[in-house]
Design an enzyme around this catalytic site. Sequence first.
Site, PDB file in Angstrom:
ATOM      1  N   GLU A  21     -24.480   0.509 -25.278  1.00 62.85           N
ATOM      2  CA  GLU A  21     -23.258  -0.077 -24.713  1.00 62.85           C
ATOM      3  C   GLU A  21     -23.586  -1.086 -23.618  1.00 62.85           C
ATOM      4  O   GLU A  21     -22.895  -2.088 -23.463  1.00 62.85           O
ATOM      5  CB  GLU A  21     -22.343   1.019 -24.159  1.00 62.85           C
ATOM      6  CG  GLU A  21     -21.767   1.917 -25.224  1.00 62.85           C
ATOM      7  CD  GLU A  21     -20.962   3.055 -24.652  1.00 62.85           C
ATOM      8  OE1 GLU A  21     -19.753   3.100 -24.931  1.00 62.85           O
ATOM      9  OE2 GLU A  21     -21.545   3.891 -23.928  1.00 62.85           O
ATOM     10  N   TYR A  53      -0.782 -13.004  -8.137  1.00 61.05           N
ATOM     11  CA  TYR A  53      -1.351 -12.356  -9.319  1.00 61.05           C
ATOM     12  C   TYR A  53      -2.612 -13.052  -9.813  1.00 61.05           C
ATOM     13  O   TYR A  53      -3.391 -12.465 -10.561  1.00 61.05           O
ATOM     14  CB  TYR A  53      -0.326 -12.174 -10.439  1.00 61.05           C
ATOM     15  CG  TYR A  53       0.492 -13.371 -10.813  1.00 61.05           C
ATOM     16  CD1 TYR A  53      -0.008 -14.363 -11.638  1.00 61.05           C
ATOM     17  CD2 TYR A  53       1.800 -13.493 -10.356  1.00 61.05           C
ATOM     18  CE1 TYR A  53       0.754 -15.447 -12.004  1.00 61.05           C
ATOM     19  CE2 TYR A  53       2.577 -14.581 -10.713  1.00 61.05           C
ATOM     20  CZ  TYR A  53       2.049 -15.555 -11.537  1.00 61.05           C
ATOM     21  OH  TYR A  53       2.803 -16.636 -11.886  1.00 61.05           O
ATOM     22  N   LEU A  71     -15.591   4.623 -17.164  1.00 59.26           N
ATOM     23  CA  LEU A  71     -14.395   3.799 -16.936  1.00 59.26           C
ATOM     24  C   LEU A  71     -13.692   4.209 -15.645  1.00 59.26           C
ATOM     25  O   LEU A  71     -13.082   3.380 -14.979  1.00 59.26           O
ATOM     26  CB  LEU A  71     -13.435   3.912 -18.119  1.00 59.26           C
ATOM     27  CG  LEU A  71     -13.943   3.375 -19.456  1.00 59.26           C
ATOM     28  CD1 LEU A  71     -12.865   3.527 -20.528  1.00 59.26           C
ATOM     29  CD2 LEU A  71     -14.392   1.938 -19.341  1.00 59.26           C
ATOM     30  N   GLU A  72     -13.793   5.472 -15.284  1.00 62.22           N
ATOM     31  CA  GLU A  72     -13.195   5.943 -14.028  1.00 62.22           C
ATOM     32  C   GLU A  72     -13.775   5.181 -12.841  1.00 62.22           C
ATOM     33  O   GLU A  72     -13.062   4.843 -11.893  1.00 62.22           O
ATOM     34  CB  GLU A  72     -13.450   7.443 -13.827  1.00 62.22           C
ATOM     35  CG  GLU A  72     -12.751   8.331 -14.807  1.00 62.22           C
ATOM     36  CD  GLU A  72     -13.571   8.657 -16.053  1.00 62.22           C
ATOM     37  OE1 GLU A  72     -14.337   7.785 -16.535  1.00 62.22           O
ATOM     38  OE2 GLU A  72     -13.430   9.787 -16.565  1.00 62.22           O
ATOM     39  N   LYS A  98     -11.157   0.866 -23.299  1.00 57.54           N
ATOM     40  CA  LYS A  98     -12.272   0.415 -24.126  1.00 57.54           C
ATOM     41  C   LYS A  98     -11.736   0.353 -25.551  1.00 57.54           C
ATOM     42  O   LYS A  98     -11.292   1.364 -26.103  1.00 57.54           O
ATOM     43  CB  LYS A  98     -13.455   1.367 -24.041  1.00 57.54           C
ATOM     44  CG  LYS A  98     -14.632   0.927 -24.917  1.00 57.54           C
ATOM     45  CD  LYS A  98     -15.778   1.926 -24.874  1.00 57.54           C
ATOM     46  CE  LYS A  98     -16.556   1.720 -23.590  1.00 57.54           C
ATOM     47  NZ  LYS A  98     -17.840   2.450 -23.603  1.00 57.54           N
TER      48      LYS A  98
END
Length: 122
Positions: A21, A53, A71-72, A98
Amino acid sequence: MGTIKLKNIRTFSYHGCLIEEGKIGSDYSVDLEIKANLKHSAESDNLIDTVDYVHLNKIVEEEMAIRSNLLEHVTKRIIDRALKEIEMITKIKVGVSKLNPPIGGDVEAVTIEMEEERYFNL
């Protein structure tokens, strides 16, 4: 109070616990929702009175470019940086997905969603 949402910010990033990955990367999608007092900017029509933004999008893109195993971890970095750099934010919710994760099944996406609120001392 008001809400600003950035939906489906697409990135190609290198997150994940597997060595592969980190080498081949994957497609990701990030959703961001913030709460802030937008009354003054609604009256003034001035960018300086609101949450830009473009700045939020830049934070997401830059943090997604830094490799994380989980991902956390990248989700928390996005939250922390947005709260640090943009004082008007009172609450933030971030979802990092993902797309087509390599988990041995037909799964469209895996999403981590976290939120945090800023507490002001009165």
